[in-house]
Design a protein around this motif. Structure first.
Motif, short mmCIF file in Angstrom:
data_model
loop_
_atom_site.label_atom_id
_atom_site.label_comp_id
_atom_site.label_asym_id
_atom_site.label_seq_id
_atom_site.Cartn_x
_atom_site.Cartn_y
_atom_site.Cartn_z
N TYR A 74 0.84 -1.20 0.00
CA TYR A 74 0.00 0.00 0.00
C TYR A 74 0.87 1.25 0.00
O TYR A 74 1.85 1.30 0.73
CB TYR A 74 -0.92 0.01 1.23
CG TYR A 74 -1.80 1.23 1.30
CD1 TYR A 74 -2.96 1.30 0.55
CD2 TYR A 74 -1.46 2.31 2.10
CE1 TYR A 74 -3.77 2.43 0.60
CE2 TYR A 74 -2.26 3.43 2.14
CZ TYR A 74 -3.41 3.48 1.39
OH TYR A 74 -4.20 4.59 1.44
N PRO A 75 0.58 2.25 -0.75
CA PRO A 75 -0.58 2.47 -1.62
C PRO A 75 -0.33 2.08 -3.08
O PRO A 75 -1.09 2.48 -3.96
CB PRO A 75 -0.80 3.98 -1.50
CG PRO A 75 0.59 4.53 -1.41
CD PRO A 75 1.36 3.49 -0.59
N PHE A 76 0.73 1.33 -3.33
CA PHE A 76 1.09 1.02 -4.72
C PHE A 76 0.36 -0.22 -5.22
O PHE A 76 0.96 -1.21 -5.62
CB PHE A 76 2.61 0.90 -4.84
CG PHE A 76 3.30 2.15 -4.39
CD1 PHE A 76 3.04 3.37 -5.02
CD2 PHE A 76 4.16 2.15 -3.31
CE1 PHE A 76 3.64 4.54 -4.59
CE2 PHE A 76 4.76 3.31 -2.87
CZ PHE A 76 4.51 4.50 -3.51
N TRP A 77 -0.96 -0.15 -5.17
CA TRP A 77 -1.82 -1.19 -5.71
C TRP A 77 -2.16 -0.84 -7.15
O TRP A 77 -2.24 0.35 -7.50
CB TRP A 77 -3.11 -1.29 -4.89
CG TRP A 77 -2.93 -1.62 -3.45
CD1 TRP A 77 -1.84 -2.19 -2.85
CD2 TRP A 77 -3.87 -1.39 -2.41
NE1 TRP A 77 -2.05 -2.32 -1.51
CE2 TRP A 77 -3.29 -1.84 -1.21
CE3 TRP A 77 -5.14 -0.84 -2.38
CZ2 TRP A 77 -3.96 -1.77 0.01
CZ3 TRP A 77 -5.80 -0.76 -1.17
CH2 TRP A 77 -5.21 -1.24 0.01
N SER A 106 10.91 1.97 -10.04
CA SER A 106 11.19 0.52 -10.03
C SER A 106 10.58 -0.14 -8.79
O SER A 106 10.05 -1.25 -8.87
CB SER A 106 12.68 0.25 -10.09
OG SER A 106 13.35 0.83 -8.99
N THR A 107 10.60 0.53 -7.66
CA THR A 107 9.99 -0.01 -6.43
C THR A 107 8.48 -0.08 -6.59
O THR A 107 7.86 -1.07 -6.21
CB THR A 107 10.37 0.86 -5.22
OG1 THR A 107 11.79 0.86 -5.08
CG2 THR A 107 9.71 0.38 -3.95
N ILE A 108 7.90 0.97 -7.14
CA ILE A 108 6.46 0.99 -7.34
C ILE A 108 6.05 -0.13 -8.28
O ILE A 108 5.09 -0.87 -8.01
CB ILE A 108 5.99 2.36 -7.88
CG1 ILE A 108 6.25 3.45 -6.83
CG2 ILE A 108 4.52 2.33 -8.29
CD1 ILE A 108 6.10 4.86 -7.34
N ARG A 109 6.78 -0.30 -9.36
CA ARG A 109 6.46 -1.37 -10.32
C ARG A 109 6.54 -2.75 -9.66
O ARG A 109 5.70 -3.60 -9.90
CB ARG A 109 7.38 -1.30 -11.52
CG ARG A 109 7.03 -0.17 -12.46
CD ARG A 109 7.87 -0.21 -13.72
NE ARG A 109 7.47 0.86 -14.60
CZ ARG A 109 8.31 1.68 -15.21
NH1 ARG A 109 9.62 1.53 -15.08
NH2 ARG A 109 7.85 2.64 -15.99
N ARG A 110 7.56 -2.97 -8.83
CA ARG A 110 7.69 -4.26 -8.13
C ARG A 110 6.50 -4.50 -7.22
O ARG A 110 5.97 -5.60 -7.12
CB ARG A 110 8.98 -4.31 -7.32
CG ARG A 110 10.19 -4.76 -8.09
CD ARG A 110 11.35 -5.14 -7.18
NE ARG A 110 11.68 -4.15 -6.17
CZ ARG A 110 12.46 -3.09 -6.35
NH1 ARG A 110 12.99 -2.86 -7.53
NH2 ARG A 110 12.71 -2.26 -5.37
N GLN A 111 6.06 -3.47 -6.53
CA GLN A 111 4.95 -3.63 -5.60
C GLN A 111 3.64 -3.86 -6.34
O GLN A 111 2.83 -4.70 -5.93
CB GLN A 111 4.87 -2.45 -4.65
CG GLN A 111 6.10 -2.42 -3.75
CD GLN A 111 5.91 -1.60 -2.51
OE1 GLN A 111 4.86 -1.05 -2.24
NE2 GLN A 111 6.97 -1.52 -1.73
N VAL A 112 3.42 -3.15 -7.43
CA VAL A 112 2.22 -3.37 -8.24
C VAL A 112 2.23 -4.81 -8.78
O VAL A 112 1.23 -5.51 -8.73
CB VAL A 112 2.12 -2.34 -9.38
CG1 VAL A 112 1.07 -2.75 -10.40
CG2 VAL A 112 1.81 -0.96 -8.82
#
Length: 120
Positions: A74-77, A106-112
Protein backbone atom coordinates in the motif's frame (compact mmCIF):
# COMPACT_ATOMS: atom_id res chain seq x y z
CA UNK A 1 -8.41 1.90 8.14
CA UNK A 2 -10.73 -1.06 7.94
CA UNK A 3 -14.46 -1.48 8.28
CA UNK A 4 -17.23 -0.55 5.90
CA UNK A 5 -16.08 -1.74 2.49
CA UNK A 6 -12.39 -1.68 3.45
CA UNK A 7 -10.72 -4.90 4.51
CA UNK A 8 -7.22 -6.26 5.00
CA UNK A 9 -7.23 -9.52 3.05
CA UNK A 10 -4.94 -12.36 4.12
CA UNK A 11 -3.72 -15.62 2.75
CA UNK A 12 -3.71 -18.59 5.11
CA UNK A 13 0.10 -18.33 5.18
CA UNK A 14 -0.02 -14.67 6.18
CA UNK A 15 -2.54 -15.49 8.87
CA UNK A 16 -0.29 -18.22 10.27
CA UNK A 17 2.77 -15.94 10.15
CA UNK A 18 0.94 -13.30 12.20
CA UNK A 19 -0.42 -15.90 14.62
CA UNK A 20 3.05 -17.37 15.16
CA UNK A 21 4.53 -13.90 15.59
CA UNK A 22 1.99 -13.18 18.34
CA UNK A 23 2.47 -16.67 19.84
CA UNK A 24 -1.28 -17.32 20.01
CA UNK A 25 -3.25 -20.51 19.68
CA UNK A 26 -4.98 -20.99 16.36
CA UNK A 27 -8.46 -20.89 17.93
CA UNK A 28 -7.85 -17.75 19.96
CA UNK A 29 -6.22 -15.96 17.03
CA UNK A 30 -9.07 -16.80 14.65
CA UNK A 31 -11.78 -15.73 17.11
CA UNK A 32 -10.06 -12.49 18.07
CA UNK A 33 -8.43 -11.30 14.87
CA UNK A 34 -10.02 -12.88 11.79
CA UNK A 35 -13.34 -13.04 10.01
CA UNK A 36 -14.60 -14.55 6.78
CA UNK A 37 -16.62 -12.52 4.35
CA UNK A 38 -19.74 -14.01 2.80
CA UNK A 39 -17.70 -14.88 -0.32
CA UNK A 40 -15.26 -16.89 1.85
CA UNK A 41 -12.39 -14.38 1.77
CA UNK A 42 -10.26 -14.26 4.93
CA UNK A 43 -9.83 -10.75 6.36
CA UNK A 44 -8.67 -9.09 9.54
CA UNK A 45 -11.39 -8.11 11.97
CA UNK A 46 -11.88 -4.38 12.45
CA UNK A 47 -10.54 -2.73 15.55
CA UNK A 48 -11.86 0.29 17.43
CA UNK A 49 -13.05 3.15 15.22
CA UNK A 50 -12.43 1.01 12.12
CA UNK A 51 -8.68 1.15 12.70
CA UNK A 52 -6.63 -1.92 11.90
CA UNK A 53 -6.82 -4.30 14.82
CA UNK A 54 -3.01 -4.44 14.92
CA UNK A 55 -2.41 -0.71 15.34
CA UNK A 56 -1.36 0.23 18.84
CA UNK A 57 -2.34 3.45 20.62
CA UNK A 58 0.47 5.35 18.88
CA UNK A 59 -0.65 4.15 15.45
CA UNK A 60 2.25 1.70 15.10
CA UNK A 61 1.74 -1.75 13.57
CA UNK A 62 2.25 -4.52 16.14
CA UNK A 63 2.87 -7.11 13.40
CA UNK A 64 4.94 -4.96 11.03
CA UNK A 65 7.61 -7.61 10.39
CA UNK A 66 4.94 -10.12 9.27
CA UNK A 67 2.32 -7.75 7.86
CA UNK A 68 0.27 -9.00 4.89
CA UNK A 69 1.25 -8.22 1.29
CA UNK A 70 -1.69 -5.82 1.06
CA UNK A 71 -0.10 -3.71 3.80
CA UNK A 72 3.44 -4.05 2.46
CA UNK A 73 2.47 -2.76 -0.96
CA UNK A 74 0.00 0.00 0.00
CA UNK A 75 -0.58 2.47 -1.62
CA UNK A 76 1.09 1.02 -4.72
CA UNK A 77 -1.82 -1.19 -5.71
CA UNK A 78 -2.68 -1.56 -9.39
CA UNK A 79 -6.04 0.17 -9.00
CA UNK A 80 -4.41 3.20 -7.35
CA UNK A 81 -0.96 3.52 -8.92
CA UNK A 82 -2.30 3.44 -12.46
CA UNK A 83 -5.20 5.83 -11.99
CA UNK A 84 -4.69 9.52 -11.17
CA UNK A 85 -8.29 10.02 -10.02
CA UNK A 86 -8.16 7.00 -7.70
CA UNK A 87 -4.77 8.13 -6.35
CA UNK A 88 -6.12 11.60 -5.50
CA UNK A 89 -9.20 10.10 -3.88
CA UNK A 90 -7.10 7.71 -1.79
CA UNK A 91 -4.83 10.58 -0.74
CA UNK A 92 -7.88 12.16 0.94
CA UNK A 93 -8.20 9.01 3.10
CA UNK A 94 -4.49 8.54 3.83
CA UNK A 95 -2.41 11.38 5.20
CA UNK A 96 0.83 9.66 4.13
CA UNK A 97 0.20 9.67 0.39
CA UNK A 98 2.27 12.29 -1.44
CA UNK A 99 4.35 12.90 1.69
CA UNK A 100 7.96 12.02 2.47
CA UNK A 101 10.67 10.74 0.17
CA UNK A 102 10.02 10.10 -3.51
CA UNK A 103 9.69 6.37 -4.17
CA UNK A 104 11.64 5.07 -7.19
CA UNK A 105 9.46 3.93 -10.09
CA UNK A 106 11.19 0.52 -10.03
CA UNK A 107 9.99 -0.01 -6.43
CA UNK A 108 6.46 0.99 -7.34
CA UNK A 109 6.46 -1.37 -10.32
CA UNK A 110 7.69 -4.26 -8.13
CA UNK A 111 4.95 -3.63 -5.60
CA UNK A 112 2.22 -3.37 -8.24
CA UNK A 113 3.49 -6.61 -9.80
CA UNK A 114 3.49 -8.34 -6.39
CA UNK A 115 -0.18 -7.41 -6.04
CA UNK A 116 -1.00 -8.70 -9.50
CA UNK A 117 0.90 -11.95 -8.87
CA UNK A 118 -0.99 -12.45 -5.60
CA UNK A 119 -4.38 -12.07 -7.33
CA UNK A 120 -3.72 -15.04 -9.61
Amino acid sequence: MTGGDYYVYLTETESEDIRNHLKLSQGWFRRRYLMRLTDGELVLASGDDDRCIFLDGAGQCRVYSVRPLQCKTYPFWPELAGNARAWISEARRCEGINQGAVIPVSTIRRQVQACLDNEG
